[in-house]
Design an enzyme around this catalytic site. Sequence first.
Site, short mmCIF file in Angstrom:
data_model
loop_
_atom_site.label_atom_id
_atom_site.label_comp_id
_atom_site.label_asym_id
_atom_site.label_seq_id
_atom_site.Cartn_x
_atom_site.Cartn_y
_atom_site.Cartn_z
N ARG A 83 0.86 -1.19 0.00
CA ARG A 83 0.00 0.00 0.00
C ARG A 83 0.89 1.24 0.00
O ARG A 83 2.01 1.20 0.50
CB ARG A 83 -0.86 0.08 1.26
CG ARG A 83 -1.38 -1.20 1.77
CD ARG A 83 -1.98 -1.12 3.17
NE ARG A 83 -2.72 0.08 3.49
CZ ARG A 83 -2.43 0.88 4.49
NH1 ARG A 83 -1.42 0.62 5.29
NH2 ARG A 83 -3.16 1.95 4.73
N ARG A 142 -3.55 10.34 2.30
CA ARG A 142 -4.64 10.81 3.19
C ARG A 142 -5.32 11.99 2.53
O ARG A 142 -4.65 12.98 2.22
CB ARG A 142 -4.06 11.27 4.52
CG ARG A 142 -3.70 10.13 5.38
CD ARG A 142 -3.52 10.65 6.80
NE ARG A 142 -2.70 9.70 7.51
CZ ARG A 142 -1.81 10.00 8.41
NH1 ARG A 142 -1.61 11.25 8.76
NH2 ARG A 142 -1.12 9.06 9.01
N ARG A 178 19.03 -5.08 5.81
CA ARG A 178 19.54 -3.74 5.54
C ARG A 178 20.02 -3.16 6.86
O ARG A 178 19.50 -3.49 7.92
CB ARG A 178 18.45 -2.84 4.96
CG ARG A 178 18.20 -3.10 3.49
CD ARG A 178 17.31 -2.04 2.87
NE ARG A 178 16.00 -1.98 3.46
CZ ARG A 178 15.46 -0.90 4.02
NH1 ARG A 178 16.13 0.23 4.09
NH2 ARG A 178 14.24 -0.93 4.50
N ARG A 224 17.60 10.77 5.45
CA ARG A 224 16.94 11.77 6.30
C ARG A 224 17.91 12.36 7.31
O ARG A 224 18.99 11.80 7.55
CB ARG A 224 15.73 11.16 7.00
CG ARG A 224 16.04 9.89 7.77
CD ARG A 224 14.74 9.28 8.28
NE ARG A 224 15.00 8.24 9.26
CZ ARG A 224 14.12 7.78 10.13
NH1 ARG A 224 12.90 8.26 10.16
NH2 ARG A 224 14.43 6.83 10.97
N GLU A 238 21.15 9.93 8.19
CA GLU A 238 20.97 8.48 8.10
C GLU A 238 21.22 8.00 6.68
O GLU A 238 20.64 8.54 5.73
CB GLU A 238 19.52 8.15 8.48
CG GLU A 238 19.41 7.19 9.62
CD GLU A 238 17.96 6.93 10.01
OE1 GLU A 238 17.61 7.30 11.13
OE2 GLU A 238 17.20 6.38 9.18
N TYR A 270 10.30 -7.50 10.78
CA TYR A 270 10.28 -6.18 11.40
C TYR A 270 9.14 -6.12 12.41
O TYR A 270 8.00 -6.47 12.09
CB TYR A 270 10.08 -5.05 10.35
CG TYR A 270 10.05 -3.72 11.05
CD1 TYR A 270 11.23 -3.08 11.41
CD2 TYR A 270 8.84 -3.16 11.44
CE1 TYR A 270 11.21 -1.91 12.14
CE2 TYR A 270 8.81 -1.97 12.17
CZ TYR A 270 10.01 -1.36 12.50
OH TYR A 270 9.99 -0.19 13.24
N ASP A 323 7.45 -3.43 15.29
CA ASP A 323 7.47 -2.21 16.08
C ASP A 323 7.57 -2.60 17.55
O ASP A 323 7.27 -3.74 17.92
CB ASP A 323 6.18 -1.41 15.83
CG ASP A 323 6.34 -0.41 14.69
OD1 ASP A 323 7.47 0.09 14.49
OD2 ASP A 323 5.33 -0.15 14.01
P1 FDA Z 1 16.28 -5.93 19.83
O1 FDA Z 1 17.12 -5.94 18.60
O2 FDA Z 1 15.91 -4.64 20.42
O3 FDA Z 1 17.03 -6.76 20.96
C1 FDA Z 1 17.74 -7.95 20.71
C2 FDA Z 1 18.90 -8.02 21.68
O4 FDA Z 1 19.53 -9.30 21.59
C3 FDA Z 1 19.99 -6.98 21.39
O5 FDA Z 1 20.23 -6.21 22.54
C4 FDA Z 1 21.19 -7.83 21.00
O6 FDA Z 1 22.43 -7.26 21.40
C5 FDA Z 1 20.91 -9.13 21.76
N1 FDA Z 1 21.59 -10.30 21.20
C6 FDA Z 1 21.59 -10.71 19.90
N2 FDA Z 1 22.34 -11.83 19.77
C7 FDA Z 1 22.78 -12.14 21.02
C8 FDA Z 1 23.60 -13.20 21.52
N3 FDA Z 1 24.11 -14.15 20.73
N4 FDA Z 1 23.89 -13.22 22.84
C9 FDA Z 1 23.40 -12.25 23.67
N5 FDA Z 1 22.63 -11.23 23.24
C10 FDA Z 1 22.32 -11.18 21.93
N6 FDA Z 1 9.71 0.54 16.73
C11 FDA Z 1 8.74 1.42 17.07
O7 FDA Z 1 7.74 1.02 17.67
N7 FDA Z 1 8.86 2.75 16.76
C12 FDA Z 1 9.95 3.24 16.10
O8 FDA Z 1 10.03 4.44 15.83
C13 FDA Z 1 10.98 2.32 15.74
N8 FDA Z 1 12.08 2.76 15.09
C14 FDA Z 1 13.02 1.85 14.66
C15 FDA Z 1 14.12 2.31 13.94
C16 FDA Z 1 15.07 1.39 13.48
C17 FDA Z 1 16.25 1.88 12.70
C18 FDA Z 1 14.89 0.02 13.72
C19 FDA Z 1 15.87 -1.00 13.17
C20 FDA Z 1 13.82 -0.43 14.47
C21 FDA Z 1 12.87 0.48 14.95
N9 FDA Z 1 11.80 0.06 15.72
C22 FDA Z 1 10.83 0.96 16.07
C23 FDA Z 1 11.66 -1.35 16.10
C24 FDA Z 1 12.27 -1.69 17.48
O9 FDA Z 1 13.66 -1.46 17.45
C25 FDA Z 1 11.96 -3.16 17.78
O10 FDA Z 1 10.58 -3.30 17.97
C26 FDA Z 1 12.61 -3.68 19.02
O11 FDA Z 1 14.00 -3.49 18.92
C27 FDA Z 1 12.31 -5.16 19.13
O12 FDA Z 1 12.89 -5.67 20.27
P2 FDA Z 1 13.62 -7.08 20.24
O13 FDA Z 1 13.82 -7.45 21.65
O14 FDA Z 1 12.91 -8.03 19.36
O15 FDA Z 1 15.01 -6.82 19.48
#
Ligand code: FDA
Length: 388
Positions: free
Chosen positions: A173, A177, A256, A287, A310, A360, A362
């Site tokens: 999509r 708006r 990415r 941005r 970025e 992905y 949020d």
């Molecule tokens: P997350 O990646 O946060 O945590 C995983 C953890 O596991 C990390 O700390 C990592 O170091 C650890 N790890 C990995 N392998 C390991 C290992 N072998 N041993 C020990 N530790 C290990 N969401 C939103 O709601 N609003 C927003 O504006 C944004 N903006 C945004 C921007 C960008 C650039 C990204 C990439 C993502 C967002 N998000 C977001 C999404 C948000 O980052 C996401 O929802 C959370 O990080 C998810 O949490 P997780 O615990 O799944 O992963």
Amino acid sequence: MRADLVVVGSGLFGLTVAEQAAARGLDVAIVERRNHLGGNAWSEPDPDTGIEVHRYGAHLFHTSNERVWEYVNRFTGFTDYRHRVWTVHHGEVFPMPINLGTVNQFFRANHGPQAARDLVAAQAAELTGEPKNLEEKAISLIGRPLYEAFVRGYTAKQWQTDPTDLPAEVISRLPVRYTYDNRYFNDRFEGLPTDGYAAWLTRMADHPRITVELETDFLADGHELSRESVRGQVPVVYTGPIDRYFGDAHGALGWRTLDFEREVVATGDFQGAPVMNYADDDVPFTRILEFRHFHPERAYPDDKTVIVREFSRFAEAGDEPYYPVNTPDDRERLLAYRELVEQERSQGVAFGGRLGTYQYLDMHMAIASALRLVDNDLDALIGVRGLS
Ligand code: FDA
């Protein structure tokens, strides 16, 4: 070390599982590879300006899920920040996402909602038949002029690929708006944690039954919380990369990543808004974030500001994985990994979070999915036969 549950990764998924398990009386050990907890949502004061900067890209909290909203409010209050984004195209600033203001400014018109709808529909009718690539798909949704101004260059920069070489499925999509509402999110609840993400995330782990081991890689051998020592002995919730867990047995999944270029500028306000997109492909970054605008309620210096440009590119080994690429090859590999995940259940290992499921999420989705795991799966995981 004695734990009823090991949680690998202290992002919002891992922290939610850990906090909920501890609240149910389990002793939880969190293993975190980085030198801080909290995963990608982490923010901290910039050393030169004191302005709160999100280390892994801007994180705006929003949700319509009441349970998640109630849950997060146990650990932090939220400001009344409402996210809005603008974009620069050919030296002119337009409101995003594309709305009636964008359409009227772009076409130098004063269309009402129906006239704007008819105009965009007529332009989108240029292409009939099944779209063969992202460009055709986008034109079939919003017409060529808006696509060329606001989608083509930005998408090419995000993917380092010409949109005619990207599959049509990358977008389903492209909402326009037909009002002047330029709020970025439509959710019922929105805001930024009043004292920043670090305070919020740290409070989630602040429980006598939770221990956190930082700078500890679960997949590296030689410590008492490694996969080698723990697997089959203690139940595990793993939120690291799914492919790495299995030694890339079916090949590495594509991601990415983003490069951030930070600059302190000698002005109290650089761009007047938190996020300014750059839609044209002659500007290399996608941005500029100016973090002071995320917290207008705070007293920040009026003679300097911190901005971050970025840049988006494909991740290589060692880069932070940010957005799944999700090519057909990736999807095939993921299916193969999911079979291995099923088998790991018998060893008391469950996978979750954005890295553990290659999708992905949020923040509110990561939390909701962690709460579901606790509701539906935790008892079974703890009860896997043979585990202590
Ligand atoms: P997350 O990646 O946060 O945590 C995983 C953890 O596991 C990390 O700390 C990592 O170091 C650890 N790890 C990995 N392998 C390991 C290992 N072998 N041993 C020990 N530790 C290990 N969401 C939103 O709601 N609003 C927003 O504006 C944004 N903006 C945004 C921007 C960008 C650039 C990204 C990439 C993502 C967002 N998000 C977001 C999404 C948000 O980052 C996401 O929802 C959370 O990080 C998810 O949490 P997780 O615990 O799944 O992963």
